[in-house]
Design an enzyme around this catalytic site. Structure first.
Site, PDB file in Angstrom:
ATOM      1  CG  LEU A 468      -1.862  -1.105   1.243  1.00 11.60           C
ATOM      2  CD1 LEU A 468      -2.502  -1.145   2.688  1.00 11.60           C
ATOM      3  CD2 LEU A 468      -3.002  -0.987   0.327  1.00 11.60           C
ATOM      4  CB  SER A 541       2.365  -3.312  -8.590  1.00  9.36           C
ATOM      5  OG  SER A 541       3.493  -3.778  -7.751  1.00  9.36           O
TER       6      SER A 541
END
Lengths: 634, 383
Positions: A468, A541
């Protein structure tokens, strides 16, 4: 001992006080069997009144049995030690002699000059500050003079005294002396001595040994002993960068860890930043401990014990270095080797290599050339024989910290040990590391990924940091890169900052753009891995499919997924860039974790929660992973 | 006199308690690092000096109460010593010896330090203490007790070992004792071989020591000038002078094969004068027999021997006479020649040494057996 009349204990105390502060000069004498070397040393001992009556009595006794000087005392007998060699009239080993004047204490390494004893000369020279090279005035500069001078220069001695001996046999001829002096200076030019002092002398008669001789009025320099008493020894060890090869870890109590060793260069003070090789861990010096009390500063040759501010793992074999100028580290280097054993050196054979404090396995990968110790010519050869000098490439089982020998004798030297017999069979002087771009040609390989990576002493890989926003990806990735860099590894980090502003400037935040963003980043990482680099990629990602695509681009075992699994609450609480707040207020759309999903990896190679583990420890863990899985081996 | 002894005793106790060197305490009390040593060696001081010293001692005792716990040893001192002035020759010799001790201790599995109680051994103990400070040396001491040592040296040994807290193994060749091997009955050669050489080999084998530190110096004797710092002994502890390893820089190859052992000589490069100078500088305590005192002696074959106990058989017509003598080396009392001397304090001993015209080992009966005898003994495994 030279001052004999000590009337009272007060005199003794004065004497001791004066002598307590003397310096020490270590020198080597080199000359061939007939040059009068042993006679010179015997004369120094005798004339500086350092012999006891019973020693002189024994000497006179021995002169009658073995002497070669007729009725005169044969000083050489004083110096030639072992019974076996005394019968042959030659010294066959290094003998150490001690004498002391009011000004200095001297340690003399007395070594034989025959070609077959090159190894003994090198041994004596390795600890000497200065060399006294004897020349027979009748013979002038000979092959052996060249050999002695070369070995002395090879071992790093920068100051030489040339003693032109047996002047009595050429009637103290100035012109002969001047010619020898000219010849020597001319020949010695390429050897790089800093000072050459040439003295006309007769050791047998005592001319210019202790005092200046009336027989050489044309000579305006000092006699040998006064010269040795006052010569300034060029030692720049203190100006060098700090090095402490750790000999022994002192665990005096459960909470005390001190690192004991002899300072091999530079100085150190409490508070100094240090880096430990090979781990590349950093800390500060807390204390410099000695039995006499803590020191404010320690310098070269001092035997000390350091403690550090941080509890980092250090063991024997490590080298503590100044952080601003650490030693190099390599497992391949080029070095001059002096071979000391009857059995030949063979490239390809495994030997043990011992540095100041560490033993590793080593192989000579190539004998570049041999050096003719008499002419200094380079010659080709397949092996090295006893007393030969060669220039070799080495490959080691583990990297060692080192400096080049010309920079530091203590951290640039090593010995080679026979694996079975344990004998010391060679001495080495490191020239330079082979792990450098200009040295790629040293092995005949196609330049491919393996070759590029091997030249960097690593296996290429891509560390793919996912997690995150605010989870600590970039912080950890940067630390990992720093650690690797300190270890001399070649790295690059790709993250939003350096990609979004250039390569991916044209991309926005639509789903299609996000996929393209990751594709470009993955392709770039692949090219970099192909170049042999260790690449850190730090992107949120969030989707498994993108990460799988990246994984499939890389070669087998080259993709290492690092999941920074710091929980959302923690990330949001940190909110370093204020993005979570904006997302909560609805100012940012599609923010991962708030209104866009994050798909945690199911097969991440490494999983780290930075709310549990501080970033430096996380970085250590990743570096450990790389080490443990062979990524840092060439 | 009693007051001075009281002062010395208290100063020594405070030194131990506060882990200060006696020199430091001496400096604090008398403003002179060697003052206490001088008092101990029988020196005097004025009443005024004594009173001042006592006052300072009291303050010091209050600062380091008797109950103070041991960790003071590692506690950080308030004051730092100065930086590296140029190292003197003693500093360099000391550092080299420490380097060698650490190297051997780090690389060898089972090292030991031979302790003969003599001055060189005593210096070695001092160096070992420095090398591993604040820890204790990671090896025990081994004393080959021939049972013919001077009585007071054994007392000295026990006191020193206790004070330093080192581990001591005293090994006696019990077989030799049972067979009644003495210097008087078997001659110096056989006696030395059985009670010293064999005993040492037995002890090394018994405890499996693979490295032994010794206080040998190259300046002692001609054949020692070529001895390496690390000397390798084959099985049976034989020394092969032809098969020694070259020693370059300060890199020591300590690898040994099965059955091989190492003798390590950290003070190889020291001379006798260096040793004395160091003892003086560091204020190292020595056994009493180094100092002159009235002792009962007889003269045999030109050598003055001390009648240390009733085991020494007197020859017909021989009566011990009291003479002011001391010893320059410490061996077994029946084999160690005394020298006439008035030297009762260290500077006087050094003074004698400086003007001596006869070298150290002359007092040892064992060297006179043959020229090159030391070399032969070494080949047989004498240290």
């Amino acid at each position: 001992m030279s001052s004999v009349a000590l009337a009272s204990t007060a005199d003794v105390e004065n004497y001791l006080a004066a002598h307590e502060n003397k310096g020490l000069l270590r020198f080597i004498t080199c000359g061939s069997v007939d040059d009068g070397k042993s006679t010179l040393i015997g004369r120094l001992l005798y004339d500086s009144k350092l012999l006891y009556d019973d020693q002189i009595a024994a000497l006179e006794n021995d002169t009658k049995r073995h002497g070669t000087q007729g009725e005169k005392i044969d000083f050489a007998l004083l110096v030639d030690g072992l019974a076996a060699e005394r019968e042959q009239g030659i010294t066959i080993d290094v003998a150490y002699r001690y004498f002391s004047t009011e000004k200095r204490k001297f340690i003399v390494a007395d070594t034989p000059g025959h070609e077959q004893y090159t190894r003994n000369m090198a041994t004596g020279a390795s600890t000497a500050d200065l060399a006294v090279i004897l020349i027979d005035a009748r013979k002038g500069v000979l092959t052996q003079t060249r050999r002695h001078s070369y070995i002395v220069s090879l071992l790093g001695i920068r100051q030489v005294v040339v003693a032109v001996n047996k002047m009595d046999l050429i009637d103290y001829s100035e012109s002969t002396f001047r010619k020898i002096e000219f010849d020597y200076r001319d020949f010695a030019k390429p050897l790089g001595f800093e000072s050459i002092t040439v003295i006309p002398m007769s050791a047998l008669e005592g001319d210019n040994v202790i005092t200046k001789s009336a027989k050489t009025p044309w000579y305006d320099g000092a006699a040998l002993l006064p010269y040795l008493e006052t010569v300034k020894i060029h030692s720049d060890h203190a100006e060098k960068s700090f090095r402490l090869p750790v000999q022994w870890v002192n665990r005096a109590s459960h909470d005390f860890r001190g690192f004991a060793g002899t300072v091999a260069g530079g100085t150190v003070r409490p508070g100094d930043d240090i880096v430990v090789l090979p781990s590349a861990k950093r800390s500060k010096v807390a204390r410099i401990i000695t039995h006499d009390g803590d020191l404010a500063e320690a310098g070269p040759d001092m035997a000390v014990t350091l403690t550090l501010d941080d509890e980092i793992d250090i063991s024997r074999g490590d080298v503590i270095c100044a952080a601003r100028a650490p030693a190099e580290q390599t497992d391949q280097f080029a070095a001059h080797v002096l071979w000391m054993a009857e059995q030949k050196l063979f490239p390809g054979r495994q030997y043990l290599l011992k540095t100041a404090n560490r033993i590793v396995s080593a192989t000579v990968t190539e004998l570049k050339h041999k050096v003719n110790v008499n002419t200094l010519e380079h010659m080709s050869g397949k092996t090295l024989e006893l007393n030969e000098v060669g220039f070799c490439n080495f490959s080691l089982s583990h990297p060692v910290a080192f400096d080049s020998y010309k920079d530091n004798r203590r951290t640039g030297s090593f010995v080679l040990i026979d694996k079975r017999a344990n004998a010391t069979i060679g001495a080495g002087l490191i020239d330079f590391s082979l792990r450098r771009a200009q040295n790629v040609h040293w092995q005949d390989l196609d330049v491919n990924k393996t070759a590029r990576a091997s030249a960097k002493h690593q296996r290429p890989c891509v560390l793919w940091f996912t997690g995150l926003s605010g989870s600590g990806k970039s912080t950890v990735a940067n630390l990992v890169e720093k650690r690797l860099h300190d270890m001399g590894r070649h790295t690059y980090t790709l993250d939003g900052d350096n990609v979004r502003h250039g390569l991916n400037k044209d991309l926005g935040f639509t789903d299609a753009d996000r996929v393209e963003n990751i594709r470009r980043v993955a392709e770039t990482a692949r090219l970099m891995a192909d170049a042999g680099l260790i690449v850190c990629v730090s992107f949120i990602s969030p989707f498994q499919s993108e990460r799988r695509m990246a994984r499939e681009l890389m070669g087998e075992g080259e993709f290492i997924e690092v999941y920074i699994s710091t929980p959302l609450e923690v990330c949001e609480k940190r909110d370093i860039k204020g993005l979570y707040a904006k997302a909560r207020r609805g100012e940012i759309k599609n923010f991962t974790g708030i209104d866009s999903a994050y798909e945690p990896p199911q097969i991440a190679e490494i999983d780290i929660d930075t709310s549990d583990i501080p970033a430096p420890d996380a970085a250590d863990r990743i570096v450990e992973y790389l080490k443990g899985n062979g990524y840092l081996e060439g | 006199m009693n007051e001075i002894q009281d002062l010395i005793g208290r100063a020594e106790r405070i030194a131990t308690r506060a882990d200060l060197s006696l020199t430091t305490v001496s400096r604090k009390l008398l403003n002179d690092g060697k003052g206490i040593a001088r008092l101990k060696a029988g020196g005097q001081c004025t009443v005024k000096t004594l009173d001042a010293a006592r006052a300072r001692l009291k303050a010091l005792e209050a600062q380091y109460p008797a109950s103070a716990a041991a960790p003071a040893a590692i506690a950080k001192p308030q004051q730092l010593l100065g930086g590296p002035r140029g190292m003197t020759h003693l500093d360099r010799l000391e550092a080299e010896a420490i380097h060698i001790m650490r190297e051997v201790a780090a690389e060898m599995e089972n090292p030991v330090m031979l302790y003969s109680i003599g001055k060189d051994s005593t210096v070695m103990l001092h160096l070992a203490r420095k090398a591993f400070y604040p820890a204790k040396p990671p090896f025990p001491l081994l004393h080959i007790d021939t049972t013919w040592n001077f009585k007071e040296t054994i007392a000295f040994r026990d006191a020193v070992v206790k004070e330093l807290g080192f581990e001591l193994i005293a090994h006696i060749n019990e077989d030799g004792v049972r067979q009644g091997v003495t210097p008087f009955t078997h001659g110096s050669q056989i006696y030395t071989d059985v009670m010293l050489t064999q005993s040492l080999r037995d002890a090394l084998d018994k405890y499996g020591f693979n490295a032994a530190f010794g206080g040998g110096r190259r300046d002692e004797e001609k054949s020692r000038a070529k001895e390496r710092i690390l000397s390798f002994r084959s099985t049976g502890h034989r020394w092969d002078p032809k098969n020694q390893r070259p020693e370059l820089w300060s890199i020591y190859n300590t690898r040994i094969s099965n059955g091989q052992t190492i003798r390590a000589f950290p003070i190889s490069n020291w001379t006798e004068l260096d040793v004395w100078q160091y003892i003086y500088r560091e204020n190292i305590k020595l056994p009493g027999v180094y100092f002159a005192a009235e002792r009962p002696v007889v003269t045999r074959g030109g050598v003055t021997l001390m009648v240390d106990d009733e085991r020494m058989p007197l020859e017909p017509g021989e009566t011990p006479r009291m003479e002011m003598v001391r010893f320059r080396t410490l061996g077994c009392y029946p084999l160690t020649g005394a020298v006439r001397s008035e030297a009762t304090i260290l500077p006087e001993i050094i003074q004698e040494m400086l003007v001596a015209r006869s070298s150290e080992r002359q007092g040892r009966v064992i060297d006179h057996d043959q020229s090159a005898s030391m070399e032969k003994k070494k080949q047989e495994g004498y240290f």
